[in-house]
Design an enzyme around this catalytic site. Structure first.
Site, PDB file in Angstrom:
ATOM      1  N   HIS A 185     -11.902  16.482  41.992  1.00  0.00           N
ATOM      2  CA  HIS A 185     -10.586  16.621  41.829  1.00  0.00           C
ATOM      3  C   HIS A 185     -10.231  18.102  41.969  1.00  0.00           C
ATOM      4  O   HIS A 185      -9.306  18.313  42.961  1.00  0.00           O
ATOM      5  CB  HIS A 185     -10.199  16.237  40.457  1.00  0.00           C
ATOM      6  CG  HIS A 185     -10.153  14.801  40.211  1.00  0.00           C
ATOM      7  ND1 HIS A 185      -9.307  14.053  40.814  1.00  0.00           N
ATOM      8  CD2 HIS A 185     -10.834  13.936  39.185  1.00  0.00           C
ATOM      9  CE1 HIS A 185      -9.252  12.906  40.451  1.00  0.00           C
ATOM     10  NE2 HIS A 185     -10.097  12.731  39.466  1.00  0.00           N
ATOM     11  N   ASP A 241     -18.141   4.936  38.378  1.00  0.00           N
ATOM     12  CA  ASP A 241     -16.922   4.266  38.765  1.00  0.00           C
ATOM     13  C   ASP A 241     -16.154   3.983  40.011  1.00  0.00           C
ATOM     14  O   ASP A 241     -15.721   2.887  40.261  1.00  0.00           O
ATOM     15  CB  ASP A 241     -16.023   4.581  37.275  1.00  0.00           C
ATOM     16  CG  ASP A 241     -15.848   6.068  37.580  1.00  0.00           C
ATOM     17  OD1 ASP A 241     -16.434   6.774  38.581  1.00  0.00           O
ATOM     18  OD2 ASP A 241     -15.008   6.625  36.818  1.00  0.00           O
ATOM     19  N   HIS A 242     -16.273   4.863  40.780  1.00  0.00           N
ATOM     20  CA  HIS A 242     -15.536   4.971  41.663  1.00  0.00           C
ATOM     21  C   HIS A 242     -15.898   6.162  42.913  1.00  0.00           C
ATOM     22  O   HIS A 242     -16.806   7.062  42.092  1.00  0.00           O
ATOM     23  CB  HIS A 242     -13.950   5.006  41.625  1.00  0.00           C
ATOM     24  CG  HIS A 242     -13.404   6.204  40.687  1.00  0.00           C
ATOM     25  ND1 HIS A 242     -13.876   7.555  41.157  1.00  0.00           N
ATOM     26  CD2 HIS A 242     -13.081   6.201  39.532  1.00  0.00           C
ATOM     27  CE1 HIS A 242     -13.299   8.373  39.995  1.00  0.00           C
ATOM     28  NE2 HIS A 242     -13.137   7.472  38.698  1.00  0.00           N
ATOM     29  N   ASP A 247     -19.277  10.056  36.676  1.00  0.00           N
ATOM     30  CA  ASP A 247     -17.833   9.607  37.047  1.00  0.00           C
ATOM     31  C   ASP A 247     -17.746  10.156  38.451  1.00  0.00           C
ATOM     32  O   ASP A 247     -18.094  11.426  38.825  1.00  0.00           O
ATOM     33  CB  ASP A 247     -16.908  10.354  35.957  1.00  0.00           C
ATOM     34  CG  ASP A 247     -15.569   9.737  36.038  1.00  0.00           C
ATOM     35  OD1 ASP A 247     -15.185   9.637  37.252  1.00  0.00           O
ATOM     36  OD2 ASP A 247     -15.090   9.543  35.170  1.00  0.00           O
ATOM     37  N   THR A 277     -10.918   5.610  36.220  1.00  0.00           N
ATOM     38  CA  THR A 277     -12.229   5.694  35.565  1.00  0.00           C
ATOM     39  C   THR A 277     -12.176   4.556  34.191  1.00  0.00           C
ATOM     40  O   THR A 277     -13.239   3.955  34.355  1.00  0.00           O
ATOM     41  CB  THR A 277     -12.045   6.929  34.692  1.00  0.00           C
ATOM     42  OG1 THR A 277     -12.191   8.061  35.646  1.00  0.00           O
ATOM     43  CG2 THR A 277     -13.129   7.164  33.796  1.00  0.00           C
ATOM     44  N   HIS A 296      -8.903   9.785  43.721  1.00  0.00           N
ATOM     45  CA  HIS A 296      -9.307   8.415  43.619  1.00  0.00           C
ATOM     46  C   HIS A 296      -8.177   7.438  43.190  1.00  0.00           C
ATOM     47  O   HIS A 296      -7.078   8.050  42.939  1.00  0.00           O
ATOM     48  CB  HIS A 296     -10.533   8.058  42.951  1.00  0.00           C
ATOM     49  CG  HIS A 296     -10.375   8.663  41.377  1.00  0.00           C
ATOM     50  ND1 HIS A 296     -10.011   7.991  40.588  1.00  0.00           N
ATOM     51  CD2 HIS A 296     -10.850   9.842  40.909  1.00  0.00           C
ATOM     52  CE1 HIS A 296      -9.987   8.680  39.372  1.00  0.00           C
ATOM     53  NE2 HIS A 296     -10.447   9.620  39.608  1.00  0.00           N
ATOM     54  N   ASP A 349     -16.900  14.025  39.285  1.00  0.00           N
ATOM     55  CA  ASP A 349     -15.313  13.602  39.269  1.00  0.00           C
ATOM     56  C   ASP A 349     -14.436  14.905  39.027  1.00  0.00           C
ATOM     57  O   ASP A 349     -13.643  15.105  39.829  1.00  0.00           O
ATOM     58  CB  ASP A 349     -15.065  12.765  38.367  1.00  0.00           C
ATOM     59  CG  ASP A 349     -13.571  12.119  38.216  1.00  0.00           C
ATOM     60  OD1 ASP A 349     -13.159  11.446  39.133  1.00  0.00           O
ATOM     61  OD2 ASP A 349     -12.755  12.602  37.468  1.00  0.00           O
ATOM     62  N   ASN A 386      -5.915   4.518  33.303  1.00  0.00           N
ATOM     63  CA  ASN A 386      -6.189   5.278  32.366  1.00  0.00           C
ATOM     64  C   ASN A 386      -5.397   6.007  31.091  1.00  0.00           C
ATOM     65  O   ASN A 386      -6.079   6.180  30.174  1.00  0.00           O
ATOM     66  CB  ASN A 386      -6.722   6.519  33.320  1.00  0.00           C
ATOM     67  CG  ASN A 386      -7.916   6.595  34.129  1.00  0.00           C
ATOM     68  OD1 ASN A 386      -8.873   5.571  33.786  1.00  0.00           O
ATOM     69  ND2 ASN A 386      -7.959   7.513  34.836  1.00  0.00           N
TER      70      ASN A 386
END
Length: 459
Positions: A203, A246-247, A39, A75, A353, A199, A96
């Site tokens: 963050h 995912d991103h 992620d 996500t 994101h 991820d 999400n």
């Protein structure tokens, strides 16, 4: 009828019986597939960190310059695009968070993972499609893999807990070990494996932090452990591995002088709003009260140069996002680096994101290696919506209707790799597997039937 004809006819009847379960021709030679998602792995995270295992995977297989995720770059929506081949407005997992504009219920990410109707809303993911065509599938922590679709559950699945520690490298290796057993001992053909990093670290500390760089090295070590495990379990010649995400992630401009603060827009009041989903990064969904839509739109549109507000029907079509019944009448998103603050300023992440998927920081990775893939191939960027068709090709299954195009990623495969099954109507949940298996056996069963009829005429 002769004795031989009677035996042939009886055999034919048994083979044609529903649920007979005989494998399709060539089934034993079909390669397995493991899809792994890390992620929030931005496309360039391997450029400021030494990643020997990801580099080796690229040399042994295929690497994309980058992959463009679906919008909205979150996500759950992006992961569901990977396993359905659909843009978000077409698969319906639009956020999400589960939300209901009538009841005003909003659930956090982990709770939403278990909400049956949020995921099972008309789209059939690849796990169920594969099972209906005779394969066995599993999901380890992958979003959407722990509910049933049209009443059908995955063969094996694991769901992460609410307080799950995403960073534990020892647990990561144990999870890899479990997935290897699923593939080598339990006979699964397709497994999706999810890791919540980098991820979470991105963050908390931001994409340019040393903590993120350290986490990318942990990801790389895990890729090495995974590939070594594939070899140890004797799967190197029969398992295709895809590593993706995912991103991406970008730095939040927390100290900007022009923060996007909805509660500070002149003359705007939340008393005109029946439902809002704000304070979740750079996106917002609003349902104005009856008769207030034009007023709210007029106040918010143009209120901030970094904020873009649209009626649902006017939202840019290239995002493939707004045209779904779950989307309320007003949508908004902010420029890269700017998050949307709703009633109060409550967002404190250093990385985020959810931004425009055309922004380079939202792009992510794609690596693939295994017996079906070419070696040392670097491909131009592509959209994540195309990965589903590639996976169906690798598994030799008929895909559901989707928005992808097989020709996009077909050049990554050796000539003749994968199978091209004959398209057939989407089977009903009950009895789907036996109908498909019978379809695979149809040519030689017809020959057997003809032989039986000829023998029946023999005195």
């Amino acid at each position: 009828m002769t004795r031989h004809a009677v035996l042939l006819a009886a055999t034919l009847a048994a083979l044609l019986a529903p649920g007979s379960g005989a494998p399709a021709p060539g089934r034993a030679s079909r390669n397995k597939l493991l899809l792994v998602s890390f992620d929030g792995f931005r496309w360039d995270y391997d450029q400021d960190v030494d990643t020997p295992h990801l580099d080796a995977m690229a040399r042994d297989g295929v690497k994309a310059r980058y992959m463009t995720p679906a919008f909205v770059t979150m996500t759950s929506p992006c992961h569901f695009t990977l396993v359905t081949g659909k843009y978000i407005e077409n698969h319906g997992v639009v956020h999400n968070m589960f939300f209901n504009t009538s009841s005003k219920v909003k659930l956090p990410y982990h709770a939403t993972l278990g909400v049956q109707g949020w995921w099972d809303n008309g789209s059939i993911p690849i796990w169920v499609t594969a099972q209906r065509q005779g394969l066995r599938t599993g999901s380890f922590f992958y979003p959407g893999g722990n509910v049933t679709y049209q009443g059908e559950a995955l063969t094996l699945s694991r769901k992460e807990g609410v307080l799950h520690n995403y960073k534990n490298e020892t647990e990561w290796r144990a999870n890899v070990d479990t997935v290897m057993r699923w593939l080598s001992e339990d006979g699964l053909d397709l497994v999706t494996l999810y890791f919540g990093e980098p991820d979470s670290t991105g963050h908390k500390f931001g994409p340019d932090s040393q903590e993120r760089k350290d986490m990318v090295q942990q990801v790389d070590r895990t890729v090495g452990y995974l590939r070594d495990s594939i070899a140890r379990h004797g799967l190197a010649g029969s398992l295709n591995l895809i590593v993706t995400s995912d991103h991406g992630m970008t730095t939040v401009l927390k100290k900007a002088s022009d923060l996007v603060e909805i509660h500070k827009v002149p003359n705007f009041t939340f008393q005109d709003i029946a439902f809002e989903l704000l304070d979740y990064g750079p996106n917002g969904l609003l349902l104005p009260k009856e008769g207030q839509l034009e007023k709210v739109l007029g106040l918010l549109r143009g209120a901030h140069p970094r904020l873009h507000v649209y009626r649902k029907e006017e939202f840019p079509a290239n995002f493939h996002y707004a045209n779904h019944p779950r989307i309320p009448p007003l949508l908004m998103y902010s420029d890269q680096g700017y998050v949307i603050h709703g009633r109060v300023n409550v967002q404190f992440n250093n990385g985020e994101h959810g931004f425009d998927n055309r922004d380079l920081d939202m792009k992510t990775i794609f690596r693939a290696a295994g017996p079906s893939f070419k070696r040392g191939l670097v491909v131009e960027p592509f959209e994540s919506v195309h990965v589903y068709e590639l996976m169906c090709k690798l598994l030799g299954i008929v895909p559901e209707a989707n928005d992808g195009d097989l020709s996009t990623l077909l050049p990554t495969l050796h000539s003749g790799e994968g199978t091209t099954p004959t398209p057939m109507p989407t089977p009903t949940p009950g009895g789907a597997r036996s109908a498909l298996q019978a379809g695979h056996r149809l040519p030689w069963l017809m020959g057997l039937a003809a032989t039986a009829m000829l023998l029946a005429k023999t005195p």
